[in-house]
Design an enzyme around this catalytic site. Structure first.
Site, PDB file in Angstrom:
ATOM      1  N   CYS A  83       4.151   9.316   0.664  1.00  0.00           N
ATOM      2  CA  CYS A  83       2.780   9.753   0.334  1.00  0.00           C
ATOM      3  C   CYS A  83       2.854  10.553  -0.931  1.00  0.00           C
ATOM      4  O   CYS A  83       3.608  11.566  -0.762  1.00  0.00           O
ATOM      5  CB  CYS A  83       2.175  10.495   1.532  1.00  0.00           C
TER       6      CYS A  83
ATOM      7  N   ARG B  42       0.910  -1.253   0.002  1.00  0.00           N
ATOM      8  CA  ARG B  42       0.281  -0.150  -0.023  1.00  0.00           C
ATOM      9  C   ARG B  42       0.824   1.038   0.107  1.00  0.00           C
ATOM     10  O   ARG B  42       1.059   1.907  -1.093  1.00  0.00           O
ATOM     11  CB  ARG B  42      -0.913   0.104   1.304  1.00  0.00           C
TER      12      ARG B  42
HETATM   13  N1  COA Z   1     -13.144   5.252  -3.711  1.00  0.00           N
HETATM   14  C1  COA Z   1     -13.410   5.692  -4.912  1.00  0.00           C
HETATM   15  N2  COA Z   1     -13.759   6.540  -5.683  1.00  0.00           N
HETATM   16  C2  COA Z   1     -13.969   7.649  -4.671  1.00  0.00           C
HETATM   17  C3  COA Z   1     -13.872   7.549  -3.297  1.00  0.00           C
HETATM   18  C4  COA Z   1     -13.421   6.307  -2.831  1.00  0.00           C
HETATM   19  N3  COA Z   1     -13.114   6.185  -1.559  1.00  0.00           N
HETATM   20  N4  COA Z   1     -14.162   8.644  -2.671  1.00  0.00           N
HETATM   21  C5  COA Z   1     -14.549   9.481  -3.694  1.00  0.00           C
HETATM   22  N5  COA Z   1     -14.353   9.025  -5.122  1.00  0.00           N
HETATM   23  C6  COA Z   1     -14.450   9.661  -6.162  1.00  0.00           C
HETATM   24  C7  COA Z   1     -15.757  10.276  -6.444  1.00  0.00           C
HETATM   25  O1  COA Z   1     -16.885   9.133  -6.684  1.00  0.00           O
HETATM   26  C8  COA Z   1     -15.525  11.223  -7.519  1.00  0.00           C
HETATM   27  O2  COA Z   1     -15.803  10.449  -8.663  1.00  0.00           O
HETATM   28  P1  COA Z   1     -16.058  11.377 -10.024  1.00  0.00           P
HETATM   29  O3  COA Z   1     -14.732  12.219 -10.273  1.00  0.00           O
HETATM   30  O4  COA Z   1     -15.856  10.211 -11.079  1.00  0.00           O
HETATM   31  O5  COA Z   1     -17.241  11.754  -9.825  1.00  0.00           O
HETATM   32  C9  COA Z   1     -14.020  11.543  -7.138  1.00  0.00           C
HETATM   33  O6  COA Z   1     -13.750  10.417  -6.315  1.00  0.00           O
HETATM   34  C10 COA Z   1     -13.990  12.781  -6.396  1.00  0.00           C
HETATM   35  O7  COA Z   1     -14.755  12.693  -5.194  1.00  0.00           O
HETATM   36  P2  COA Z   1     -14.882  13.970  -4.142  1.00  0.00           P
HETATM   37  O8  COA Z   1     -15.799  13.253  -2.976  1.00  0.00           O
HETATM   38  O9  COA Z   1     -15.284  15.272  -4.739  1.00  0.00           O
HETATM   39  O10 COA Z   1     -13.500  13.555  -3.645  1.00  0.00           O
HETATM   40  P3  COA Z   1     -12.261  14.556  -3.651  1.00  0.00           P
HETATM   41  O11 COA Z   1     -11.956  14.746  -4.835  1.00  0.00           O
HETATM   42  O12 COA Z   1     -12.320  15.790  -2.822  1.00  0.00           O
HETATM   43  O13 COA Z   1     -11.079  13.818  -2.772  1.00  0.00           O
HETATM   44  C11 COA Z   1     -10.636  11.704  -1.651  1.00  0.00           C
HETATM   45  C12 COA Z   1     -11.272  13.182  -1.743  1.00  0.00           C
HETATM   46  C13 COA Z   1     -10.280  11.498  -0.256  1.00  0.00           C
HETATM   47  C14 COA Z   1     -11.536  10.623  -2.100  1.00  0.00           C
HETATM   48  C15 COA Z   1      -9.347  11.823  -2.482  1.00  0.00           C
HETATM   49  O14 COA Z   1      -8.552  13.008  -1.701  1.00  0.00           O
HETATM   50  C16 COA Z   1      -8.350  10.683  -2.159  1.00  0.00           C
HETATM   51  O15 COA Z   1      -8.726   9.315  -2.316  1.00  0.00           O
HETATM   52  N6  COA Z   1      -7.112  10.874  -1.287  1.00  0.00           N
HETATM   53  C17 COA Z   1      -6.444   9.759  -1.189  1.00  0.00           C
HETATM   54  C18 COA Z   1      -5.044  10.309  -0.544  1.00  0.00           C
HETATM   55  C19 COA Z   1      -4.171   9.286  -0.253  1.00  0.00           C
HETATM   56  O16 COA Z   1      -4.444   8.004  -0.427  1.00  0.00           O
HETATM   57  N7  COA Z   1      -2.885   9.509   0.254  1.00  0.00           N
HETATM   58  C20 COA Z   1      -1.992   8.508   0.459  1.00  0.00           C
HETATM   59  C21 COA Z   1      -1.901   7.873   1.801  1.00  0.00           C
HETATM   60  S1  COA Z   1      -1.205   8.853   3.169  1.00  0.00           S
HETATM   61 ZN    ZN Z   2       3.188   6.187   5.438  1.00  0.00          ZN
END
Ligand code: COA
Ligand code: ZN
Length: 314
Positions: free
Chosen positions: A246, A22
């Site tokens: 990250c 991961r």
């Molecule tokens: N799984 C799959 N898709 C997801 C999701 C999830 N858990 N959460 C949101 N989405 C999708 C939405 O459906 C949307 O899709 P679309 O553009 O096709 O409509 C898109 O992602 C954006 O959704 P939104 O609710 O507006 O989220 P966002 O753009 O504000 O992003 C997160 C929020 C949390 C989903 C995003 O920032 C993220 O996944 N971050 C992960 C960070 C990470 O893993 N970092 C490394 C570890 S430290």
């Molecule tokens: Zn880490």
């Protein structure tokens, strides 16, 4: 008694939690094919690790390398006794992880507002609101853990006061979380700070299961593990080969390396239940999987028990 007395470590159990598939693969420049992820997890499952963080159920736009989360979680062969965890940022991620039977939902949020916005596009309050809904949703179907990124420093906001971390842990405990991981996302922690924060958390919540997650970004990873051990922490996230980072934290680099960590604590007398030789063998397959050298050191030098023949004439 300090952890440097033999009686303190001899046979004491530590729990090693593997995050390479991961934290490691999420930041790689290339997508690791699903088959290779599944094969690596299946091999890791046989090494004696306590937990494997299999993948994250995040937006595939944010983390394209883990867009195959369902496939990986569904296809791995589960070994009894190993906990298969999924990292989850929101309710949507929780639903996805539950649908493929994750043993543990590891929710994550940032201790600092800057990293929260950069990594999750959410405020910390929004994350906490998601978690409230996740606790309801999980309702005993899986174990719950909360990982707190940037708990020891933030690449955007700088210092993260201990009081801020303790305040968030209190909110998590109030919500019903019984397990928390303190994460040093970009290797900003130093051993004194680690000792103090870990001690404060364990003292205030003696029944809480507390793990530590360090990155070796500034060479302090294993020193921070020792500081956490001194404070009484007995479970650690670590990444095979020292992969990790990250993608939304500038300058992020690899986690504490699993086999280097196991090698060190084995030598000190701790019991990890992990087969170091098997881990080393797997670590040596990583450069082929990711297409570049990896930071692990024992995989290159061999364990301290390695011996060479004397040179001729010596
Ligand atoms: N799984 C799959 N898709 C997801 C999701 C999830 N858990 N959460 C949101 N989405 C999708 C939405 O459906 C949307 O899709 P679309 O553009 O096709 O409509 C898109 O992602 C954006 O959704 P939104 O609710 O507006 O989220 P966002 O753009 O504000 O992003 C997160 C929020 C949390 C989903 C995003 O920032 C993220 O996944 N971050 C992960 C960070 C990470 O893993 N970092 C490394 C570890 S430290
Ligand atoms: Zn880490």
């Amino acid at each position: 008694m300090t952890i440097f007395e033999p009686e303190a470590t001899q046979g004491k159990r530590l729990y090693i939690q593997e995050v390479s598939v991961r934290d490691g693969f999420q930041i790689e420049p290339t997508f690791v094919p699903t088959d290779q992820k599944v094969a690596l997890i299946d091999a890791l499952s046989r090494t004696g690790l306590a937990k494997i963080e299999v993948t994250s159920f995040t937006s595939p736009k944010a983390i394209p390398n883990l867009a195959d989360a369902e496939a990986v979680m569904s296809r791995i062969q589960r070994v009894p006794g190993v906990v298969y965890a999924a990292l989850v940022p929101n309710v949507r991620g929780c639903e996805r992880a539950l649908s493929c039977g994750a043993d543990e939902i590891n929710v994550f949020m940032s201790a600092s507002e800057g990293h929260s916005r950069a990594n999750l596009r959410m405020t910390r309050e929004q994350s906490l609101r998601e978690f409230e809904r996740i606790v309801q949703e999980v309702n005993g179907q899986a174990a719950l853990n909360a990982s707190l990124s940037t708990a020891f420093g933030c690449p955007f906001d700088g210092q993260v006061p201990a009081g801020q971390v303790l305040h968030i842990v209190q909110r998590l405990v109030d919500m019903g979380f019984e397990a928390v991981t303190l994460c040093d996302t970009t290797g900003m922690a130093n051993p004194a700070q680690v000792y103090q924060l870990c001690s404060s958390v364990l003292k205030r919540w003696p029944a809480l299961t507390v793990a530590a997650h360090f990155h070796n970004t500034r060479g302090m990873g294993l020193a921070n593990v020792l500081a956490a051990l001194s404070a009484g922490i007995d479970r650690f996230d670590a990444s095979l080969g020292g992969l990790g980072g990250c993608p939304f934290a500038p300058g992020a680099s690899g986690n504490v390396c699993t086999e280097d960590l196991v090698h060190m604590v084995d030598a000190m007398g701790y019991d990890t239940g992990v087969d170091l030789a098997m881990l080393l063998e797997l670590a040596r397959t990583l450069p082929d999987i990711v297409g570049h050298d990896v930071p692990g050191q024992v995989m290159k030098a061999g364990p301290y028990t390695r011996r060479w023949p004397l040179p001729d004439g010596a």
